[in-house]
Write a protein that holds these residues in place. Structure first.
Motif, PDB file in Angstrom:
ATOM      1  N   UNK A 196       1.815  11.958  -4.279  1.00  0.00           N
ATOM      2  CA  UNK A 196       2.547  12.410  -5.126  1.00  0.00           C
ATOM      3  C   UNK A 196       1.945  11.815  -6.592  1.00  0.00           C
ATOM      4  N   UNK A 197       1.394  10.044  -6.306  1.00  0.00           N
ATOM      5  CA  UNK A 197       1.161   9.854  -7.599  1.00  0.00           C
ATOM      6  C   UNK A 197      -0.026  10.687  -7.959  1.00  0.00           C
ATOM      7  N   UNK A 198      -0.401  11.314  -7.391  1.00  0.00           N
ATOM      8  CA  UNK A 198      -2.415  12.592  -7.671  1.00  0.00           C
ATOM      9  C   UNK A 198      -1.233  13.642  -8.964  1.00  0.00           C
ATOM     10  N   UNK A 199      -0.237  13.423  -8.498  1.00  0.00           N
ATOM     11  CA  UNK A 199       0.369  14.567  -9.732  1.00  0.00           C
ATOM     12  C   UNK A 199       0.111  14.495 -11.416  1.00  0.00           C
ATOM     13  N   UNK A 200       0.378  13.390 -11.240  1.00  0.00           N
ATOM     14  CA  UNK A 200       0.414  13.299 -12.826  1.00  0.00           C
ATOM     15  C   UNK A 200      -0.382  13.134 -13.455  1.00  0.00           C
ATOM     16  N   UNK A 201      -1.476  13.935 -13.442  1.00  0.00           N
ATOM     17  CA  UNK A 201      -2.934  14.184 -14.912  1.00  0.00           C
ATOM     18  C   UNK A 201      -2.297  16.003 -14.733  1.00  0.00           C
ATOM     19  N   UNK A 202      -1.753  16.515 -14.070  1.00  0.00           N
ATOM     20  CA  UNK A 202      -1.322  17.637 -13.495  1.00  0.00           C
ATOM     21  C   UNK A 202      -0.290  17.525 -14.918  1.00  0.00           C
ATOM     22  N   UNK A 203       0.713  17.030 -14.164  1.00  0.00           N
ATOM     23  CA  UNK A 203       2.078  16.666 -15.255  1.00  0.00           C
ATOM     24  C   UNK A 203       1.654  16.476 -16.711  1.00  0.00           C
ATOM     25  N   UNK A 204       0.854  15.459 -16.903  1.00  0.00           N
ATOM     26  CA  UNK A 204       0.648  15.471 -18.422  1.00  0.00           C
ATOM     27  C   UNK A 204       0.109  16.296 -18.736  1.00  0.00           C
ATOM     28  N   UNK A 205      -1.328  16.781 -18.862  1.00  0.00           N
ATOM     29  CA  UNK A 205      -1.692  18.057 -19.558  1.00  0.00           C
ATOM     30  C   UNK A 205      -0.659  19.011 -19.524  1.00  0.00           C
ATOM     31  N   UNK A 206       0.319  19.344 -18.823  1.00  0.00           N
ATOM     32  CA  UNK A 206       1.522  20.526 -19.306  1.00  0.00           C
ATOM     33  C   UNK A 206       2.283  19.350 -19.692  1.00  0.00           C
ATOM     34  N   UNK A 207       3.105  18.336 -20.450  1.00  0.00           N
ATOM     35  CA  UNK A 207       3.585  17.776 -21.085  1.00  0.00           C
ATOM     36  C   UNK A 207       2.587  17.625 -22.387  1.00  0.00           C
ATOM     37  N   UNK A 208       1.454  17.579 -22.832  1.00  0.00           N
ATOM     38  CA  UNK A 208       0.145  17.742 -24.219  1.00  0.00           C
ATOM     39  C   UNK A 208       0.084  19.042 -24.480  1.00  0.00           C
TER      40      UNK A 208
ATOM     41  N   UNK B  99       0.838  -0.962   0.076  1.00  0.00           N
ATOM     42  CA  UNK B  99      -0.024   0.359   0.382  1.00  0.00           C
ATOM     43  C   UNK B  99       1.278   0.976  -0.096  1.00  0.00           C
ATOM     44  N   UNK B 100       0.783   2.264  -0.976  1.00  0.00           N
ATOM     45  CA  UNK B 100       1.516   4.028  -1.054  1.00  0.00           C
ATOM     46  C   UNK B 100       0.545   3.995   0.255  1.00  0.00           C
ATOM     47  N   UNK B 101       1.560   4.998   0.789  1.00  0.00           N
ATOM     48  CA  UNK B 101       1.980   5.875   1.833  1.00  0.00           C
ATOM     49  C   UNK B 101       0.484   6.935   1.576  1.00  0.00           C
ATOM     50  N   UNK B 102       0.062   7.986   2.613  1.00  0.00           N
ATOM     51  CA  UNK B 102      -0.335   9.214   2.357  1.00  0.00           C
ATOM     52  C   UNK B 102       0.184   9.834   1.482  1.00  0.00           C
ATOM     53  N   UNK B 103       1.509  10.227   1.543  1.00  0.00           N
ATOM     54  CA  UNK B 103       2.458  10.993   0.915  1.00  0.00           C
ATOM     55  C   UNK B 103       2.726  10.448  -0.549  1.00  0.00           C
TER      56      UNK B 103
END
Length: 178
Positions: A52-64, A44-48
């Motif tokens: 970090x995982x929850x940042x991937x949509x923002x990073x992905x949107x910025x990339x495209x 299981x992932x920790x809350x922290x």
């Protein structure tokens, strides 16, 4: 594919569907910024770590953002983890606030994720994943899209059986006893 639009339905042009297809292929591109130690963690992932995982949509949107055509579908990448009940991320959008194609992607992505092996669990059987999508109707997923999912599910299973010969549909290769 049609989209609710001003009380009616919008019919998508082939070029729009083509760009949507590419956005779907790239929907998790933001995970390139996530450390492998988190992406492949067996437990299981920790809350922290989950933050970090929850940042991937923002990073992905910025990339495209500047990619012609695909940028028109930035909402697919940015909002594919929003939930119908507003408990998703990154913005906590609810219901029809979530772009239509992001809602479509959310159902497909969830089913694919559940039926694929992960570092922390084996793939689920199609029937189990199907039931979990149905259980998420109106909470995690757009209720009308779940109704469509119910309709196409038998065809999808048949197509998968045709194109995945020699592959255990729960993940991995079939053994002689499968």
């Amino acid at each position: 594919m049609c989209n609710e639009h001003g009380g009616g339905y919008k019919k998508y042009k082939p070029s729009e569907l083509n760009y949507f297809y590419y956005a779907c292929l790239l929907h998790d591109i933001g995970k390139v910024s996530i450390p492998d130690s988190i992406l492949t963690k067996p437990g299981m992932l920790t809350d922290e770590e989950f933050d970090i995982i929850k940042t991937h949509p923002v990073v992905g949107a910025e990339a495209i953002r500047d990619v012609e055509g695909i940028a028109d579908n930035i909402g697919v990448i940015y909002h594919h983890h929003e939930r119908w009940d507003g408990k998703g991320y990154p913005d906590g959008l609810a219901g029809e606030e979530i772009p239509f194609l992001a809602r479509v992607t959310a159902v497909a992505d969830a089913f694919d994720a559940m039926t694929s092996s992960r570092s922390y669990r084996p793939a689920l059987q199609f029937e189990v994943a199907h039931q979990r999508i149905l259980d998420g109707q109106g909470s995690q997923f757009d209720p009308q899209l779940v109704e469509l999912f119910k309709q196409i599910y038998p065809d999808w299973v048949q197509i998968s059986k045709t194109y995945c010969k020699g592959v255990d549909l729960r993940g991995g290769k079939k053994s002689e006893n499968s």
